[in-house]
Structure formats: structure tokens, C-alpha cells
Design a protein around this motif. Structure first.
Motif, PDB file in Angstrom:
ATOM      1  N   PHE A  45      30.009  42.825  57.750  1.00 21.49           N
ATOM      2  CA  PHE A  45      29.546  41.721  56.912  1.00 21.49           C
ATOM      3  C   PHE A  45      28.866  42.235  55.650  1.00 21.49           C
ATOM      4  N   GLN A  46      28.074  43.272  55.808  1.00 23.95           N
ATOM      5  CA  GLN A  46      27.397  43.832  54.640  1.00 23.95           C
ATOM      6  C   GLN A  46      28.400  44.381  53.631  1.00 23.95           C
ATOM      7  N   ARG A  50      28.697  42.721  49.968  1.00 19.23           N
ATOM      8  CA  ARG A  50      28.461  43.597  48.814  1.00 19.23           C
ATOM      9  C   ARG A  50      29.615  43.495  47.830  1.00 19.23           C
ATOM     10  N   ASP A  52      31.781  41.210  47.596  1.00 20.00           N
ATOM     11  CA  ASP A  52      31.941  39.855  47.068  1.00 20.00           C
ATOM     12  C   ASP A  52      31.007  39.589  45.910  1.00 20.00           C
ATOM     13  N   ARG A  53      29.770  39.985  46.062  1.00 22.98           N
ATOM     14  CA  ARG A  53      28.824  39.590  45.029  1.00 22.98           C
ATOM     15  C   ARG A  53      28.535  40.692  44.026  1.00 22.98           C
ATOM     16  N   ARG A 110      37.403  37.079  51.230  1.00 18.05           N
ATOM     17  CA  ARG A 110      36.495  36.060  50.692  1.00 18.05           C
ATOM     18  C   ARG A 110      36.537  34.794  51.545  1.00 18.05           C
ATOM     19  N   LEU A 113      34.478  35.347  54.581  1.00 15.99           N
ATOM     20  CA  LEU A 113      33.081  35.302  54.193  1.00 15.99           C
ATOM     21  C   LEU A 113      32.625  33.840  54.063  1.00 15.99           C
ATOM     22  N   ALA A 114      33.475  33.056  53.435  1.00 14.01           N
ATOM     23  CA  ALA A 114      33.135  31.642  53.246  1.00 14.01           C
ATOM     24  C   ALA A 114      33.043  30.925  54.593  1.00 14.01           C
TER      25      ALA A 114
ATOM     26  N   MET B   1      33.221  34.859  43.650  1.00 12.91           N
ATOM     27  CA  MET B   1      32.070  34.762  44.567  1.00 12.91           C
ATOM     28  C   MET B   1      32.211  33.589  45.526  1.00 12.91           C
ATOM     29  N   VAL B   2      31.909  33.852  46.742  1.00 13.44           N
ATOM     30  CA  VAL B   2      31.942  32.799  47.750  1.00 13.44           C
ATOM     31  C   VAL B   2      30.743  31.870  47.570  1.00 13.44           C
ATOM     32  N   HIS B   3      31.007  30.607  47.591  1.00 13.48           N
ATOM     33  CA  HIS B   3      29.900  29.656  47.507  1.00 13.48           C
ATOM     34  C   HIS B   3      29.790  28.869  48.791  1.00 13.48           C
ATOM     35  N   PRO B   4      28.788  29.158  49.591  1.00 15.44           N
ATOM     36  CA  PRO B   4      28.623  28.475  50.872  1.00 15.44           C
ATOM     37  C   PRO B   4      28.389  26.983  50.658  1.00 15.44           C
TER      38      PRO B   4
END
Lengths: 172, 172
Positions: A45-46, A50, A52-53, A110, A113-114, B1-4
Motif C-alpha cells: 500500500f505504501q 507513494r 500515486d501521489r 490507481r 488504491l481508490a 491522483m486517486v480521490h477517495p
DNA sequence: TATTGTTATACTCTATAACTATA
DNA sequence: TATAGTTATAGAGTATAACAATA
């Protein structure tokens, strides 16, 4: 009770123990959630978040990534391999330095992650921030960010292992 | 970027990321030190220092210890076994409850703790508290202690695994 | 010669489930 | 029946050292 050489500041000790405890409990809860929601370990996840952002490209070099996450390079190779197998990242030679490998998060990465994020945020909110007022969160960030910067000012892990390698034993 | 889904408070996010990063860096440094100074893993150190400072007797029951350290019971059995082999703790039946095992730190255990402590304190001081003023340490403790209490208010791990075991699957 | 990344290997740790014994 | 602890087992993860390739 063991009494260490110097008198230890009990306030510092309290802060330290609280930090350790909070972290252990939080991390355990997070790992449960990530596993259930997306079959991800915390390290994986890290890596993904990382990438991703970190940048518009969602890319990073292997060594930078390892240092960012406080991992050995070989450990990161292993984890990156797992993520690549699942199609969550890609690895490609770095432009301009043929030795390097650039890791990039994929759309699937992504998306995962979402998928995982809402639950992740919920766990962190419930456990960490529920008992904290909004300005307490601000205070916490203000306290920890300088600490992080201080810790980061030391040479990263990748440099350390190389130094050890280069250092001649018994070198007088 | 993923936006939750929900808008995530960027301040909270910053505090959370800083916490994770600080913890990873700190823990890695601590593990190095403990290993070098006393051939102890962090978990083993936690067990010993819990026993050392918990009570006049330096004792704990297995399950309590596991919960305190956020470990599975079987994992603690393994670690306690290692510590016992090295003569750092003893295990004996709990008085008053024949099912229980009471773990007690030995003189050798306290000695090892004393041997390891100065370096431990030094690492924590240098990495965590050097960039913090004295009242910042106080502030950190004041922030984290309520969080810990909040997290501890949930049922411990030992209760959770037993609940799962008892719960009938598909029970309507 | 130093750095990047991978691989081979060995090992530590952790958890799940089954089991024994006591409450 | 529920709890305390252990054990057997299996798997995940991690690091060290050796290695190939590039700077």
C-alpha cells in the motif's frame, strides 16, 4: 526496575511509549483493512500510494522508493515484483541512466488504491483522529513533520549498506 | 491522483503520513541498536520492558502480555520461548488459575535490559526528541495518550480471535 | 571503481487451526 | 461451554551477499 545510566525524562518516556503503542495498534488495524479490502500488505500500500501521489507521472526509481519506505533494495525488488505480477505497477529502464529502473503505477493500481482508500481513511479517522480535535491534528502534524525532516536528514538506507560494503575491515 | 469518496482533511492526512514515516524510521534505527547491543528484536525488548516496569513482581500473564504488545497468543508463546531459553524470563503456572501461565523477568533479563537501555535511550533521544523542545515532548504525550486510551477501549486481540472462533458461520 | 538493481539463499517471524487442560 | 496456553504447520516477508550491467 532497571535504571538506565542517565536520568530519563519521564515526559519523553511517556510520549515515546504512547507513540509505540498507538503505532502498533493502528498498524495492526490498517493491515487488517488493507488485506480485506484489496489483498494488500501495508508495504505494498505504501508503494502504491507513494507512486500515486508523488508525481504526475506516478513514477519513482527503485532506490528512491526503497529509501522512502525504509526498505532494503532487495526487499523492494520482491514487493515490486509482486505488484508487477498483479498488474498494479510497471517497471521500465530509466531514461538517461541505463542502470536504473523506473516504477510506474498503472490504471489498475490507481483503481485498487481508490477501492481501498475509503476504508483506509475510515480506519485512520476512527482510531487516530476521533479522539483528537481538529486543531489537535494540526498540532500533531506540526510536531511530527520537523521530526521526520530531522530523521530524513541522515543518509538513507541505500547509502548505508553501500558504505558498509565499501569500508575496508580493520582499516587503519 | 486517486480521490477517495469523502473529502479528506489534508491536515489529518499530513499528520498521518508524518506519523507513519517517523515511526518507520525510528523503528528501524531502534531495531538495529537493540540487535547490536543485546541481540534482541523489538518485540522481545517490548516484552522485557513491560515485565520490568509493569509491577514489583515483574510478572504478567501470557494473554495480557500478548494484548499489551498487540500480538497473537501463539506469536507470544514463540517469543516467550526464545526469551526463556536465554534465561531472560521464567514461566510458571498462575496461582489461583491453573490454566494460566505467569511470565516473570529474571535478574539476567533485567541485566540485559540495563545493558541495552542507554543506547536505546540515546537513539530515541537523538532521532525523536532532538528536534523537539521540552514542552513539545509534553504536547506530544498529551496528544497521543488519549489516542492510545481510545484505541485500547476496543476489545483486545485475544478476545477477537475467540469471538470469531465461537461465532457460527452463516448464523441467521 | 562506484552505483543500480536483481537473485539466491537463509532465516525470522507471524498467524491459523487443532489440541489439551482447567473454570 | 468458554478460556488459557501450546503446538504444528505453513506462508509471508526481510535482509545479506554475490552478481551483471552501466556510469
Amino acid at each position: 526496575m532497571v535504571h538506565p545510566s542517565g536520568p530519563v525524562d519521564p515526559v519523553q518516556l511517556g510520549a515515546y511509549f504512547a507513540l509505540v503503542e498507538v503505532t502498533s495498534l493502528l498498524r495492526h488495524a490498517i493491515e487488517q483493512q488493507l488485506q480485506a479490502a484489496g489483498d494488500l500488505s501495508f508495504v505494498q500500500f505504501q508503494v502504491l500510494s507513494r507512486l500515486d501521489r508523488h508525481s504526475a507521472t506516478g513514477s519513482h526509481r527503485m532506490t528512491d522508493l526503497a529509501d522512502a519506505i525504509v526498505h532494503s533494495r532487495s526487499g523492494l525488488t520482491y514487493q515490486a515484483g509482486l505488484l508487477e505480477k498483479r498488474g498494479l505497477v510497471t517497471r521500465a529502464p530509466t531514461a538517461g541512466d541505463e542502470r536504473g529502473i523506473t516504477v510506474t503505477i498503472t490504471d489498475a493500481g490507481r483503481a485498487l488504491l481508490a477501492q481501498v482508500m475509503p476504508g483506509h481513511v475510515e480506519v485512520v479517522s476512527n482510531l487516530l483522529f476521533e479522539p483528537l480535535a481538529r486543531d489537535s491534528a494540526e498540532a500533531l502534524a506540526a510536531l511530527l513533520e520537523p521530526v521526520r525532516d530531522h530523521m530524513r536528514s541522515a543518509p538513507p538506507r541505500s547509502a548505508q549498506s553501500r558504505r558498509r560494503r565499501s569500508a575496508r575491515p580493520g582499516g587503519a
